[in-house]
Design a protein around this motif. Structure first.
Motif, PDB file in Angstrom:
ATOM      1  N   PHE A   6     -21.294-159.715 -35.139  1.00  0.00           N
ATOM      2  CA  PHE A   6     -21.098-158.380 -34.596  1.00  0.00           C
ATOM      3  C   PHE A   6     -22.405-157.620 -34.697  1.00  0.00           C
ATOM      4  CE2 PHE A   6     -20.353-157.937 -39.079  1.00  0.00           C
ATOM      5  CZ  PHE A   6     -20.699-156.633 -39.425  1.00  0.00           C
ATOM      6  N   LEU A   7     -22.507-156.543 -33.933  1.00  0.00           N
ATOM      7  CA  LEU A   7     -23.706-155.719 -33.979  1.00  0.00           C
ATOM      8  C   LEU A   7     -23.474-154.585 -34.952  1.00  0.00           C
ATOM      9  CD1 LEU A   7     -24.956-155.433 -30.305  1.00  0.00           C
ATOM     10  CD2 LEU A   7     -26.072-156.555 -32.223  1.00  0.00           C
ATOM     11  N   LEU A   8     -24.436-154.381 -35.804  1.00  0.00           N
ATOM     12  CA  LEU A   8     -24.346-153.321 -36.799  1.00  0.00           C
ATOM     13  C   LEU A   8     -25.398-152.278 -36.462  1.00  0.00           C
ATOM     14  CD1 LEU A   8     -22.864-152.709 -39.518  1.00  0.00           C
ATOM     15  CD2 LEU A   8     -24.885-153.633 -40.653  1.00  0.00           C
ATOM     16  N   ARG A   9     -24.954-151.019 -36.419  1.00  0.00           N
ATOM     17  CA  ARG A   9     -25.913-149.926 -36.219  1.00  0.00           C
ATOM     18  C   ARG A   9     -26.518-149.590 -37.574  1.00  0.00           C
ATOM     19  NH1 ARG A   9     -21.693-147.683 -33.026  1.00  0.00           N
ATOM     20  NH2 ARG A   9     -20.974-146.530 -34.838  1.00  0.00           N
ATOM     21  N   THR A  10     -27.811-149.850 -37.721  1.00  0.00           N
ATOM     22  CA  THR A  10     -28.471-149.520 -38.983  1.00  0.00           C
ATOM     23  C   THR A  10     -29.516-148.447 -38.704  1.00  0.00           C
ATOM     24  OG1 THR A  10     -30.318-151.060 -38.796  1.00  0.00           O
ATOM     25  CG2 THR A  10     -28.266-151.955 -39.696  1.00  0.00           C
ATOM     26  N   LYS A  11     -30.074-147.914 -39.773  1.00  0.00           N
ATOM     27  CA  LYS A  11     -31.105-146.895 -39.592  1.00  0.00           C
ATOM     28  C   LYS A  11     -32.304-147.459 -38.857  1.00  0.00           C
ATOM     29  CE  LYS A  11     -29.430-144.099 -43.323  1.00  0.00           C
ATOM     30  NZ  LYS A  11     -28.905-144.373 -44.641  1.00  0.00           N
ATOM     31  N   ALA A  12     -32.520-148.757 -39.003  1.00  0.00           N
ATOM     32  CA  ALA A  12     -33.656-149.405 -38.345  1.00  0.00           C
ATOM     33  C   ALA A  12     -33.326-149.844 -36.910  1.00  0.00           C
ATOM     34  CB  ALA A  12     -34.087-150.609 -39.175  1.00  0.00           C
ATOM     35  N   GLY A  13     -32.109-149.591 -36.456  1.00  0.00           N
ATOM     36  CA  GLY A  13     -31.711-150.016 -35.111  1.00  0.00           C
ATOM     37  C   GLY A  13     -30.560-151.000 -35.178  1.00  0.00           C
ATOM     38  N   LEU A  14     -30.245-151.616 -34.052  1.00  0.00           N
ATOM     39  CA  LEU A  14     -29.124-152.553 -34.012  1.00  0.00           C
ATOM     40  C   LEU A  14     -29.514-153.873 -34.651  1.00  0.00           C
ATOM     41  CD1 LEU A  14     -27.646-152.046 -30.438  1.00  0.00           C
ATOM     42  CD2 LEU A  14     -26.550-151.509 -32.608  1.00  0.00           C
ATOM     43  N   ARG A  15     -28.593-154.432 -35.385  1.00  0.00           N
ATOM     44  CA  ARG A  15     -28.855-155.714 -36.038  1.00  0.00           C
ATOM     45  C   ARG A  15     -27.650-156.625 -35.846  1.00  0.00           C
ATOM     46  NH1 ARG A  15     -30.722-156.697 -42.295  1.00  0.00           N
ATOM     47  NH2 ARG A  15     -30.411-158.935 -42.253  1.00  0.00           N
ATOM     48  N   LYS A  16     -27.915-157.856 -35.446  1.00  0.00           N
ATOM     49  CA  LYS A  16     -26.826-158.821 -35.274  1.00  0.00           C
ATOM     50  C   LYS A  16     -26.515-159.441 -36.630  1.00  0.00           C
ATOM     51  CE  LYS A  16     -25.646-163.039 -32.797  1.00  0.00           C
ATOM     52  NZ  LYS A  16     -26.105-164.017 -31.794  1.00  0.00           N
ATOM     53  N   ILE A  17     -25.266-159.362 -37.027  1.00  0.00           N
ATOM     54  CA  ILE A  17     -24.843-159.911 -38.316  1.00  0.00           C
ATOM     55  C   ILE A  17     -23.863-161.053 -38.034  1.00  0.00           C
ATOM     56  CG2 ILE A  17     -23.654-159.421 -40.499  1.00  0.00           C
ATOM     57  CD1 ILE A  17     -25.941-157.557 -40.447  1.00  0.00           C
ATOM     58  N   LEU A  18     -24.169-162.226 -38.548  1.00  0.00           N
ATOM     59  CA  LEU A  18     -23.235-163.346 -38.406  1.00  0.00           C
ATOM     60  C   LEU A  18     -22.153-163.215 -39.471  1.00  0.00           C
ATOM     61  CD1 LEU A  18     -25.690-166.361 -37.892  1.00  0.00           C
ATOM     62  CD2 LEU A  18     -24.626-164.894 -36.168  1.00  0.00           C
ATOM     63  N   PHE A  19     -20.909-163.452 -39.093  1.00  0.00           N
ATOM     64  CA  PHE A  19     -19.804-163.343 -40.049  1.00  0.00           C
ATOM     65  C   PHE A  19     -20.065-164.224 -41.267  1.00  0.00           C
ATOM     66  CE2 PHE A  19     -16.021-161.890 -37.222  1.00  0.00           C
ATOM     67  CZ  PHE A  19     -16.744-160.785 -36.832  1.00  0.00           C
ATOM     68  N   ARG A  20     -20.574-165.431 -41.017  1.00  0.00           N
ATOM     69  CA  ARG A  20     -20.739-166.368 -42.133  1.00  0.00           C
ATOM     70  C   ARG A  20     -21.835-165.941 -43.107  1.00  0.00           C
ATOM     71  NH1 ARG A  20     -23.348-170.523 -38.213  1.00  0.00           N
ATOM     72  NH2 ARG A  20     -25.546-170.016 -38.501  1.00  0.00           N
ATOM     73  N   SER A  50     -13.834-148.817 -39.844  1.00  0.00           N
ATOM     74  CA  SER A  50     -14.280-149.306 -38.534  1.00  0.00           C
ATOM     75  C   SER A  50     -14.904-150.698 -38.662  1.00  0.00           C
ATOM     76  CB  SER A  50     -15.247-148.328 -37.867  1.00  0.00           C
ATOM     77  OG  SER A  50     -16.540-148.450 -38.392  1.00  0.00           O
ATOM     78  N   LEU A  51     -15.576-150.951 -39.782  1.00  0.00           N
ATOM     79  CA  LEU A  51     -16.121-152.296 -40.008  1.00  0.00           C
ATOM     80  C   LEU A  51     -14.985-153.292 -40.208  1.00  0.00           C
ATOM     81  CD1 LEU A  51     -19.108-151.453 -42.373  1.00  0.00           C
ATOM     82  CD2 LEU A  51     -19.258-152.270 -40.018  1.00  0.00           C
ATOM     83  N   MET A  52     -13.974-152.900 -40.985  1.00  0.00           N
ATOM     84  CA  MET A  52     -12.835-153.801 -41.236  1.00  0.00           C
ATOM     85  C   MET A  52     -12.124-154.125 -39.938  1.00  0.00           C
ATOM     86  SD  MET A  52     -11.589-155.519 -43.748  1.00  0.00           S
ATOM     87  CE  MET A  52     -10.363-156.802 -43.496  1.00  0.00           C
ATOM     88  N   GLU A  53     -12.042-153.135 -39.048  1.00  0.00           N
ATOM     89  CA  GLU A  53     -11.410-153.362 -37.746  1.00  0.00           C
ATOM     90  C   GLU A  53     -12.145-154.460 -36.979  1.00  0.00           C
ATOM     91  OE1 GLU A  53     -10.829-150.056 -34.677  1.00  0.00           O
ATOM     92  OE2 GLU A  53      -9.852-149.311 -36.506  1.00  0.00           O
ATOM     93  N   ARG A  54     -13.476-154.414 -37.031  1.00  0.00           N
ATOM     94  CA  ARG A  54     -14.269-155.415 -36.309  1.00  0.00           C
ATOM     95  C   ARG A  54     -14.207-156.783 -36.971  1.00  0.00           C
ATOM     96  NH1 ARG A  54     -19.996-152.905 -35.388  1.00  0.00           N
ATOM     97  NH2 ARG A  54     -19.366-151.181 -36.718  1.00  0.00           N
ATOM     98  N   LEU A  55     -13.936-156.812 -38.275  1.00  0.00           N
ATOM     99  CA  LEU A  55     -13.910-158.081 -39.001  1.00  0.00           C
ATOM    100  C   LEU A  55     -12.503-158.650 -39.126  1.00  0.00           C
ATOM    101  CD1 LEU A  55     -16.278-157.016 -41.920  1.00  0.00           C
ATOM    102  CD2 LEU A  55     -16.863-158.549 -40.028  1.00  0.00           C
ATOM    103  N   SER A  56     -11.499-157.814 -38.876  1.00  0.00           N
ATOM    104  CA  SER A  56     -10.129-158.177 -39.262  1.00  0.00           C
ATOM    105  C   SER A  56      -9.565-159.378 -38.515  1.00  0.00           C
ATOM    106  CB  SER A  56      -9.201-156.985 -39.093  1.00  0.00           C
ATOM    107  OG  SER A  56      -9.191-156.603 -37.729  1.00  0.00           O
ATOM    108  N   PHE A  57     -10.098-159.669 -37.320  1.00  0.00           N
ATOM    109  CA  PHE A  57      -9.549-160.837 -36.615  1.00  0.00           C
ATOM    110  C   PHE A  57     -10.081-162.139 -37.198  1.00  0.00           C
ATOM    111  CE2 PHE A  57     -13.318-159.605 -34.271  1.00  0.00           C
ATOM    112  CZ  PHE A  57     -13.964-160.799 -34.082  1.00  0.00           C
ATOM    113  N   ASP A  58     -11.002-162.050 -38.153  1.00  0.00           N
ATOM    114  CA  ASP A  58     -11.513-163.240 -38.824  1.00  0.00           C
ATOM    115  C   ASP A  58     -10.880-163.306 -40.206  1.00  0.00           C
ATOM    116  OD1 ASP A  58     -13.302-164.886 -40.528  1.00  0.00           O
ATOM    117  OD2 ASP A  58     -14.480-165.018 -38.685  1.00  0.00           O
TER     118      ASP A  58
END
Length: 110
Positions: A6-20, A50-58
């Motif tokens: 999923f994409l995470l909005r961080t202070k440094a910009g968008l970052r792709k985070i792998l679930f694993r 909101s993070l749990m919502e994005r992770l909850s299907f895993d």
């Protein structure tokens, strides 16, 4: 096959985070701190829910306490009201979450 991320909005910009790679998320005041398997951290202002919502299907992700989300893959053990993570961290489990936590962990681990 696509690796779940999923994409995470961080202070440094968008970052792709792998679930694993996502070990845990902790809530501090106005920040959510995501700890990754390489020990790096990503900080976001997104809410825990909101993070749990994005992770909850895993099925790897579980919220043992209102301030945390944990990846079951990184749990080494469950003792009393605490989770022991493979990175040495201990996380509290809310009393009312203990039965679901055990169930989630057992279903995932075995």
């Amino acid at each position: 096959a696509e690796v779940p991320s999923f994409l995470l909005r961080t202070k440094a910009g968008l970052r792709k985070i792998l679930f694993r790679e996502l070990v845990m998320v902790e809530s501090f005041d106005h920040d959510r701190v995501c700890t990754l398997s390489d020990h790096s951290k990503a900080v976001t202002a997104d809410t825990l829910s909101s993070l749990m919502e994005r992770l909850s299907f895993d099925h790897r992700f579980f919220s043992p306490h209102r301030a945390y989300i944990v990846n079951l893959e990184f749990i080494q053990g469950l003792a009393g009201g605490e989770l022991l993570l493979s990175n040495g961290r201990r996380l509290p489990v809310a009393r009312k979450q203990i039965p679901q936590m055990k169930k989630a962990y057992l279903n995932y681990a075995f």
